[in-house]
Design an enzyme around this catalytic site. Sequence first.
Site, short mmCIF file in Angstrom:
data_model
loop_
_atom_site.label_atom_id
_atom_site.label_comp_id
_atom_site.label_asym_id
_atom_site.label_seq_id
_atom_site.Cartn_x
_atom_site.Cartn_y
_atom_site.Cartn_z
N HIS A 232 63.83 -40.62 30.04
CA HIS A 232 65.16 -40.11 30.35
C HIS A 232 65.22 -39.87 31.86
O HIS A 232 64.20 -39.91 32.53
CB HIS A 232 65.43 -38.84 29.55
CG HIS A 232 65.42 -39.08 28.06
ND1 HIS A 232 66.16 -38.32 27.20
CD2 HIS A 232 64.77 -39.99 27.30
CE1 HIS A 232 65.96 -38.75 25.96
NE2 HIS A 232 65.11 -39.76 26.00
N VAL B 257 84.17 -34.23 47.98
CA VAL B 257 84.04 -35.17 49.10
C VAL B 257 84.89 -36.40 48.83
O VAL B 257 84.88 -36.95 47.73
CB VAL B 257 82.56 -35.56 49.30
CG1 VAL B 257 82.42 -36.62 50.39
CG2 VAL B 257 81.73 -34.33 49.64
N HIS C 15 72.02 -42.17 30.70
CA HIS C 15 70.88 -42.35 31.63
C HIS C 15 71.20 -43.47 32.60
O HIS C 15 70.36 -44.31 32.90
CB HIS C 15 69.62 -42.68 30.84
CG HIS C 15 69.21 -41.61 29.88
ND1 HIS C 15 68.34 -41.82 28.85
CD2 HIS C 15 69.57 -40.30 29.82
CE1 HIS C 15 68.18 -40.70 28.17
NE2 HIS C 15 68.92 -39.76 28.74
C1 LIG Z 1 75.85 -35.29 28.51
C2 LIG Z 1 74.56 -35.66 29.22
C3 LIG Z 1 73.36 -35.32 28.62
C4 LIG Z 1 72.16 -35.66 29.24
N1 LIG Z 1 70.97 -35.30 28.67
C5 LIG Z 1 69.81 -35.58 29.29
C6 LIG Z 1 68.56 -35.17 28.74
O1 LIG Z 1 68.50 -34.53 27.69
N2 LIG Z 1 67.42 -35.52 29.39
C7 LIG Z 1 67.44 -36.23 30.54
O2 LIG Z 1 66.36 -36.51 31.09
N3 LIG Z 1 68.60 -36.63 31.10
C8 LIG Z 1 69.78 -36.33 30.50
N4 LIG Z 1 70.97 -36.72 31.06
C9 LIG Z 1 70.92 -37.51 32.30
C10 LIG Z 1 70.72 -36.63 33.52
O3 LIG Z 1 71.48 -35.45 33.43
C11 LIG Z 1 71.15 -37.43 34.76
O4 LIG Z 1 70.44 -38.65 34.82
C12 LIG Z 1 70.89 -36.66 36.05
O5 LIG Z 1 71.60 -35.45 36.08
C13 LIG Z 1 71.32 -37.52 37.23
O6 LIG Z 1 71.11 -36.79 38.41
P1 LIG Z 1 71.85 -37.22 39.75
O7 LIG Z 1 71.41 -36.28 40.78
O8 LIG Z 1 71.65 -38.68 39.96
O9 LIG Z 1 73.41 -37.04 39.45
P2 LIG Z 1 74.23 -35.79 38.92
O10 LIG Z 1 73.36 -34.85 38.14
O11 LIG Z 1 75.42 -36.37 38.25
O12 LIG Z 1 74.65 -35.03 40.25
C14 LIG Z 1 75.68 -35.48 41.05
C15 LIG Z 1 76.44 -34.27 41.57
O13 LIG Z 1 77.37 -34.70 42.54
C16 LIG Z 1 78.60 -34.05 42.32
N5 LIG Z 1 79.67 -34.91 42.83
C17 LIG Z 1 80.06 -36.12 42.41
N6 LIG Z 1 81.07 -36.60 43.14
C18 LIG Z 1 81.32 -35.66 44.07
C19 LIG Z 1 82.27 -35.57 45.13
N7 LIG Z 1 83.13 -36.56 45.37
N8 LIG Z 1 82.27 -34.45 45.90
C20 LIG Z 1 81.38 -33.46 45.67
N9 LIG Z 1 80.45 -33.49 44.68
C21 LIG Z 1 80.43 -34.58 43.89
C22 LIG Z 1 78.67 -33.87 40.81
O14 LIG Z 1 79.56 -32.81 40.47
C23 LIG Z 1 77.22 -33.54 40.48
O15 LIG Z 1 76.98 -32.16 40.60
C24 LIG Z 1 72.18 -36.37 30.47
C25 LIG Z 1 73.41 -36.68 31.07
C26 LIG Z 1 74.59 -36.32 30.45
C27 LIG Z 1 75.90 -36.64 31.13
#
Ligand SMILES: Cc1cc2nc3c(=O)[nH]c(=O)nc-3n(C[C@H](O)[C@H](O)[C@H](O)COP(=O)(O)OP(=O)(O)OC[C@H]3O[C@@H](n4cnc5c(N)ncnc54)[C@H](O)[C@@H]3O)c2cc1C
Length: 460
Positions: A435, A113, A391
């Site tokens: 987390h 997007v 996080h």
């Molecule tokens: C390496 C790592 C390890 C982690 N370990 C843990 C853990 O052990 N325990 C825990 O509780 N939390 C952990 N976290 C944190 C947790 O994964 C995140 O807080 C959580 O996934 C956030 O969810 P979200 O929906 O806000 O964003 P995200 O999970 O980042 O989802 C956003 C989505 O939007 C998509 N996206 C972004 N921009 C665009 C675009 N322009 N067009 C289309 N799609 C797009 C991305 O590809 C992604 O799929 C970790 C994070 C990382 C990076």
Amino acid sequence: MLRFVSGWSYEEVLPYYLKSEGSRIRNADYRYHNTDGYLGVDDVYQSPLVEAFIRAGEELGLPHIDYNSPVNSFGVSTVQATVRGGKRSSAARAFLWPIRDRPNLDILTSAFVTKILIDQDTREAYGVKFKRLGKLYKALAKREVILSAGTFNSPQLLMLSGIGPKHHLEELGIPCFQDLPVGQNLHDHLTFPGVSFLMDQDIDLDNQRVLSNISRYIEDSTGPLTSLGGVEGIGYIKTPISTNPQDQPDIELIFVGATLASDYGVATRLGMRIRDDVYDSVFRPVHDRNQWTIFPMLLHPKSIGWLRLRSANPYDRPLLYGNYYTDPGNEDVRTMIAGIRFVQMISDSAAFQRYGSRLNPRPMEGCQHLPFDSDQYWECALRSVSVTLHHQVGTAKMGPPEDPGAVVNNLLQVYGVGRLRVADCSVIPKALSAHTNAPSSMVGEKAADIIKEYWGVTSF
Ligand SMILES: Cc1cc2nc3c(=O)[nH]c(=O)nc-3n(C[C@H](O)[C@H](O)[C@H](O)COP(=O)(O)OP(=O)(O)OC[C@H]3O[C@@H](n4cnc5c(N)ncnc54)[C@H](O)[C@@H]3O)c2cc1C
């Protein structure tokens, strides 16, 4: 958890945690867990050393608790993991796979997007522009646009679409449609992998044992390879430095039955971007030794960061400024040092002394000029190798209309723009005592109910 935003108190969000959770945890308080939700939550492999962690906590007055129940904010536990059948229960696997054949659901992979489409007259969002396999498309929303691109990319897309700080957008030549503090208020959890302990006994989760268990994992998804990178226990404490509310911990203890050296520096060090000279000073000399660590994690940092666009090009990654350890009172560093001191008390406990636990005595590169184990030494070490646990929250902050930092209201609607909501970690206003993976699912579950109620439908 978001106790200051109407509709988002602990009691009000708990049902949404429960709705998503399919828990199999052995020692859970099942008043606060659900067993039949989509998201797998399970115990993972535990080395005998985690028992020492639990016993040490108890020696120091921290009870063995279920840290996901509100009964006690402070205590120790084995880790609860978003895992099912020994494999990660990712959001895609947990929530999308089971419903991927629904006729009213289209899932587009490789779709990027680039902009939210907003009608300038009605001031309502009506779709998104996206690129897929080299071609540009527009997707039109039937009812509204729900942005869920995470703490970095949701604010990026809002700003690319003209929703953000006016002066910043104008700097980049993006016409400002709605002046909002998007990208400000970046909260993060820092941790410190640099305090580690050596032992005389071979009971840690070392690399040799992990590698020799590959067949066990392949055959029945059990054994050390189910471990979360070695994380086996979690604890919550309140240090004497804390200025947080009484019931709020300020440090999380992440117990690992191994250290950065346990994989010979081939994986974890790279993931955490530990410099070679730092690794060589502390960890390389203890390859092949029995060891363990606790990462103290700063739960409620006073140092707050921000995020900016690098340019008006959607393919340019945004600029992140963590501003870690910059709070004027140096409270963040002092809290982390208090956390390190607590970790040392755990090593000194009878539970760990039976294994001959002692601080790894190698000083960190760049900090050798300071007396080893002094507060000044640890401040230097903290400033050298603290790492984020990813996080990040808060860049499209949820808040009431009178909050000048708020980007969305308690129904997740972007202020000043119709038919546009944000539903991901970016709306969480401040760092949590947790987390962020399960909270992001909770936000999604609650968003679904908010939207259905708003449109008066039971499903889409
Ligand atoms: C390496 C790592 C390890 C982690 N370990 C843990 C853990 O052990 N325990 C825990 O509780 N939390 C952990 N976290 C944190 C947790 O994964 C995140 O807080 C959580 O996934 C956030 O969810 P979200 O929906 O806000 O964003 P995200 O999970 O980042 O989802 C956003 C989505 O939007 C998509 N996206 C972004 N921009 C665009 C675009 N322009 N067009 C289309 N799609 C797009 C991305 O590809 C992604 O799929 C970790 C994070 C990382 C990076």
